[in-house]
Design a protein around this motif. Structure first.
Motif, short mmCIF file in Angstrom:
data_model
loop_
_atom_site.label_atom_id
_atom_site.label_comp_id
_atom_site.label_asym_id
_atom_site.label_seq_id
_atom_site.Cartn_x
_atom_site.Cartn_y
_atom_site.Cartn_z
N LEU A 148 -1.67 1.28 7.50
CA LEU A 148 -0.28 0.91 7.25
C LEU A 148 0.32 0.29 8.51
N CYS A 156 -3.75 6.87 2.77
CA CYS A 156 -3.87 5.50 2.27
C CYS A 156 -5.21 4.90 2.68
N SER A 162 -5.39 -6.26 3.10
CA SER A 162 -4.94 -5.09 2.33
C SER A 162 -5.30 -5.24 0.86
N PRO A 182 -4.96 9.78 -6.60
CA PRO A 182 -5.35 8.38 -6.45
C PRO A 182 -6.57 8.06 -7.29
N LEU A 214 -7.67 -2.66 -1.09
CA LEU A 214 -7.10 -1.92 -2.21
C LEU A 214 -7.86 -2.19 -3.50
N GLU A 270 0.84 11.85 1.70
CA GLU A 270 0.24 10.84 0.82
C GLU A 270 -0.02 9.54 1.58
N LEU A 271 0.91 9.17 2.43
CA LEU A 271 0.76 7.93 3.21
C LEU A 271 -0.41 8.03 4.17
N CYS A 329 0.77 4.48 -2.61
CA CYS A 329 0.64 5.89 -2.21
C CYS A 329 1.63 6.76 -2.97
N ALA A 333 7.20 4.21 -0.44
CA ALA A 333 6.49 5.22 -1.22
C ALA A 333 7.42 5.89 -2.23
N PRO A 370 0.81 -1.22 0.00
CA PRO A 370 0.00 0.00 0.00
C PRO A 370 0.84 1.27 0.00
N ALA A 371 1.99 1.24 0.65
CA ALA A 371 2.85 2.43 0.67
C ALA A 371 3.40 2.73 -0.72
N TRP A 379 -7.53 0.86 -6.14
CA TRP A 379 -6.09 1.10 -6.17
C TRP A 379 -5.32 -0.03 -6.83
#
Length: 373
Positions: A344, A340, A182, A143, A186, A336-337, A136, A362, A132-133, A191
């Motif tokens: 995280l 998410c 996750s 996004p 996502l 940005e993180l 991001c 990231a 996920p990072a 994403w």
């Protein structure tokens, strides 16, 4: 080797695509359990369940569940449809899937001839928690707002199209992709355009035999502009130079390079891990990229501040013998993180407890995005 228990389902705690989390009672007391309905059927309160309690007894942080092996009083119907690939082979829960590269697949002809990723960036990382990072950093301030699987479209004002991203899950950690909450979140958020499970792993949107056909399927079946490759949740390590499942990151670099992709290596960096071998730049990255990866990659070195940033830069220098070290600024990535769509966490540490780890991931996504422009 396996701790067996019989239990009874008390209630369903929560569920996500491919998995159901349960409260069960056993002779040892109450426990949290996990079932994969595609394998064992869907448990309901009052069902008797056969459980593998090994991970629960060991107190594993990632996999601390009693795993539902069967509903002995209510077995699921026999599966229907094509599929000749057997994964988790010769285990009690070996499963048959339709591989994108097998003869009965509608994509067999495409993958039989496919031999190139056409320069597609392939971001490789050690741990599943980097996924996920990386996204991001890849998406930055734009996004995706579309449904997963939709075709990319340019934004108003001439902005470039949002890239289609596929996740290629290696089999060094969890075998079922369903274990990853996750991945499910996502996908729901748009994403990820799809998950490809390779080797002995299974449960993705697309199944493939090897990391090579998995990458080709990401490009030619899912139409990905970028692929992210990591092992599934549940990294295995022994505290030795070679005895950790993340060596597969180096092998993924080789696969991406031989298929004419553009390998981008994300470093495993930590300020929060108190183990000496992981402080700053982890020995996992030095071994996987410095010894296992024989093909050159662009290794992303985040421009972290202060003495810690200088330490990471110095630790990264041995990788310059084979790879191109790319310094990437991290300004704006913290924000940005924070946006998410999934929580995280790595090794039990959240964003603010190990910020350097997530910034490094990231930064790799940010660099891959620059390769698309």
């Amino acid at each position: 080797m396996i701790r067996w228990r019989r239990g009874e389902v008390v209630r369903i705690r929560r569920e996500w695509p491919g998995a159901v989390e349960l409260d069960v009672t056993t002779e040892d007391g109450s426990a949290r359990a996990l079932a994969y309905p595609a394998l064992v059927g869907r448990p309901e309160p009052g069902d008797v369940v056969l459980l593998n309690t090994t991970a629960l007894a060991m107190g594993l942080g990632t996999g601390g569940y009693a795993m539902v092996v069967a509903l002995p009083d209510r077995l699921p119907e026999d599966p229907q449809g094509p599929g000749h690939l057997v994964k988790a082979r010769y285990t009690p829960l070996q499963t048959t899937v339709l591989g994108a590269d097998e003869q009965d697949s509608p994509f067999h002809e495409v993958l039989r001839e496919a031999d190139s990723l056409d320069g597609m960036p392939v971001i490789v990382a050690d741990l599943h928690s980097a996924l996920p990072a990386i996204l991001c950093g890849l998406y930055g301030s734009r996004p995706p707002g579309r449904a997963a699987g939709a075709a990319p479209a340019g934004r108003e004002g001439g902005e470039p199209a949002i890239p289609r991203v596929a996740y290629v899950m290696l089999d060094g950690g969890a075998l079922p992709a369903w274990f990853s909450m996750s991945c499910a979140r996502l996908r729901e958020a748009g994403w990820l355009n799809g998950v490809v499970t390779v080797g002995q792993s299974f449960g993705g949107d697309v199944e493939a035999v090897t990391s090579h056909t998995g990458l080709l399927a990401a490009r030619h079946v899912l139409g990905a502009d970028v692929a992210i490759v990591t092992q599934g949740p549940g990294n295995l390590g022994t505290g030795t130079r070679w005895g950790f499942s993340g060596v597969s990151a180096g092998e993924a670099v080789n696969a991406a390079a031989v298929l004419r992709g553009r390998p981008v290596a994300a470093l495993r960096i930590s300020e929060g891990d108190l183990r000496e071998r992981h402080i700053g730049l982890s020995h996992h990255s030095l071994t996987a990229y410095g010894r296992v990866a024989l093909a050159p990659a662009q290794v992303v070195v985040p421009e972290l501040p202060g003495d810690f940033g200088r330490r990471v830069a110095e630790q990264s220098q041995p990788l310059a013998v084979r790879h191109e070290l790319v310094r990437v600024p991290v300004e704006g990535l913290h924000e940005e993180l924070r946006g998410c769509p999934v929580r995280l966490s790595t090794m039990g540490r959240g964003l603010d407890e190990d910020l350097a780890y997530f910034l490094a991931s990231a930064a790799a996504g940010r660099h891959a995005a620059s390769l698309l422009s």
